[in-house]
Design an enzyme around this catalytic site. Structure first.
Site, PDB file in Angstrom:
ATOM      1  N   CYS A  25       0.920  -1.424   0.067  1.00 31.35           N
ATOM      2  CA  CYS A  25      -0.116  -0.030  -0.079  1.00 31.35           C
ATOM      3  C   CYS A  25       0.757   1.146  -0.180  1.00 31.35           C
ATOM      4  CB  CYS A  25      -1.072   0.032   1.256  1.00 31.35           C
ATOM      5  SG  CYS A  25      -2.434   1.231   0.878  1.00 31.35           S
ATOM      6  N   HIS A  37      -3.779  -5.196   0.051  1.00 22.10           N
ATOM      7  CA  HIS A  37      -3.474  -5.851   1.210  1.00 22.10           C
ATOM      8  C   HIS A  37      -3.606  -7.353   1.271  1.00 22.10           C
ATOM      9  CE1 HIS A  37      -3.674  -2.021   3.511  1.00 22.10           C
ATOM     10  NE2 HIS A  37      -4.276  -1.372   2.649  1.00 22.10           N
ATOM     11  N   GLU A  78      -2.216  -9.231   3.644  1.00 21.90           N
ATOM     12  CA  GLU A  78      -2.456  -9.613   4.785  1.00 21.90           C
ATOM     13  C   GLU A  78      -3.874  -9.690   5.369  1.00 21.90           C
ATOM     14  OE1 GLU A  78      -3.133  -5.494   5.247  1.00 21.90           O
ATOM     15  OE2 GLU A  78      -1.964  -6.727   3.955  1.00 21.90           O
TER      16      GLU A  78
END
Length: 410
Positions: free
Chosen positions: A257, A350, A352
């Protein structure tokens, strides 16, 4: 939320006004109006430091059904400047809930508004672009709030990473065998990110955004990671200088990001502000390395400016766009190669994401493989680093067997 909640108003900087009911704390708040298309995961969204100074509009019609719990926070606090929903759930209904969404908003002083036409508001922002906004439940007039809205600073030019970063470093220990040491520069990091690395045997040293080259090298990292975060990458200088210095030392790099935008700037590329950004968990992205299309979680209002399909020479090697957004061809990832070997990469989204989608979790494996190859481990595997030999089936989404929670990292 009580049906007797007092009135509240939302006023955009162009004068468009919506009248609804107070949701959360009573008061007045200001920020950049942005919308998030995620249908779940409001707790992770609200506690994501990347939303600092932003008023988030939930496009899902009903919010708050799963309440608030003690497990899904992505940081130590709620970071959004304000919260806008159409239909707040009357009660929380989830076995993990320890309270309601509104309880959490009130406890942390977050001003919000409900019972407005969030679809009309979202359409307005899509047509006009993200803009400054104010929410008030104090009884102030529209004209008074509008005047204060127009006095607020814009997101363009905002340097916010140091505001949300940790003050002191800390360590997240590996799960199982210690395989790698990672220096993670916190520009607004979410708790799930070092956890995903720890799952792969990484000891993660999370360092402040103000960390120096010496601070990073002191932990003897096998690789360095730059996190997500808020603000305008063009107004953020120290992390760019830090990353450039680390790239000159050939430290393997992975960024997410804001870390993608900082990577772009360190490589000599420009950044720009998107009209209304990407925020949600349903964004399709194509990995040009493997040819796979992934559904991914996003939260960004700025993007890297780079030609797609071209090799761009830099002082560190050759950079190439590695991922593109299929909705608008936005640059969603970069990779840096030196003599054909992958030495750094980043993505705008993202991987994660706590509750999913998990399509992009393989990127943490790619980071581990890159560090292993750089270190000379026999198990590293050149397939992770050479585009022409990459097997699309080599990387399977990690965590795909992990039970989903009621949250999401948008």
């Amino acid at each position: 939320m009580s049906a007797q909640a007092p009135a509240a108003i939302l006023v955009l900087e162009d004068g468009r006004t919506f009248t609804g009911r107070r949701f959360g704390a009573t008061g007045e708040t200001f920020g950049e109006a942005v919308f998030c298309t995620a249908m779940t995961g409001y707790q992770e969204t609200l506690t994501d430091p990347s939303y600092d100074k932003q008023v988030v509009i939930a496009t899902a019609p009903q919010i708050g059904n799963t309440g608030w719990n003690d497990e899904d926070d992505e940081s130590s606090r709620i970071w959004v400047a304000g919260y806008v929903v159409r239909d707040p759930a009357r009660r929380a209904s989830n076995w993990r809930a320890t309270g309601t969404l509104e309880d959490a908003l009130i406890a942390q002083g977050i001003v919000g508004i409900s019972d407005i036409d969030t679809r009309a508001l979202t359409r307005h922002l899509r047509e006009r672009g993200a803009m400054r906004v104010g929410i008030s439940s104090t009884g102030a007039s529209v004209d008074e709030v509008l005047e204060r809205v127009r006095q607020q600073p814009a997101m363009t030019g905002a340097n916010l990473a140091e505001e949300v970063s940790t003050d002191t470093g800390y360590i997240v220990e590996p799960i199982g065998e210690h395989r790698f040491t990672v220096a993670a520069v916190d520009l607004g990091i979410k708790s799930m990110t070092p956890y995903r690395m720890s799952e792969r045997g990484c000891r993660v040293h999370v360092l402040p955004a103000t960390a120096s080259v010496e601070d990073v090298l002191a932990v003897k990292p096998d690789g360095v990671f730059f996190s997500n975060g808020p603000g305008d990458p063009a107004a953020t200088e120290h992390p760019v200088e830090l990353l450039a210095a680390l790239l000159r030392r050939q430290v393997p790099y992975f960024g997410i990001c804001f870390g993608n935008q900082i990577f772009g700037r360190a490589l000599g590329l420009g950044t720009y502000k998107l009209k209304y950004g990407h925020r949600g968990i349903n964004q399709p992205v194509k990995d040009l390395t493997t040819g796979k299309v992934e559904v991914t979680a996003h939260n960004h209002g700025f993007a890297v400016q780079a030609p797609i399909g071209e090799d761009i020479p830099t002082e560190f090697g050759t950079v190439r766009v590695s991922h593109v957004g299929l909705n608008d061809d936005c640059v969603e990832g970069l990779e840096l190669r030196d003599s054909g070997v992958l030495v750094g990469f980043s993505v705008q989204y993202h991987p994660e994401a706590a509750a999913g989608p998990h399509d992009a979790a393989y990127l943490f494996d790619r980071f581990a493989d890159m560090m292993a190859v750089r270190r000379g481990d026999a198990a590293g595997g050149d397939k992770a680093c050479h585009r022409d030999e990459l097997d699309p089936e080599h990387y399977e989404p990690a965590g795909s067997d992990t039970p989903a929670t009621d949250g999401e990292n948008a």
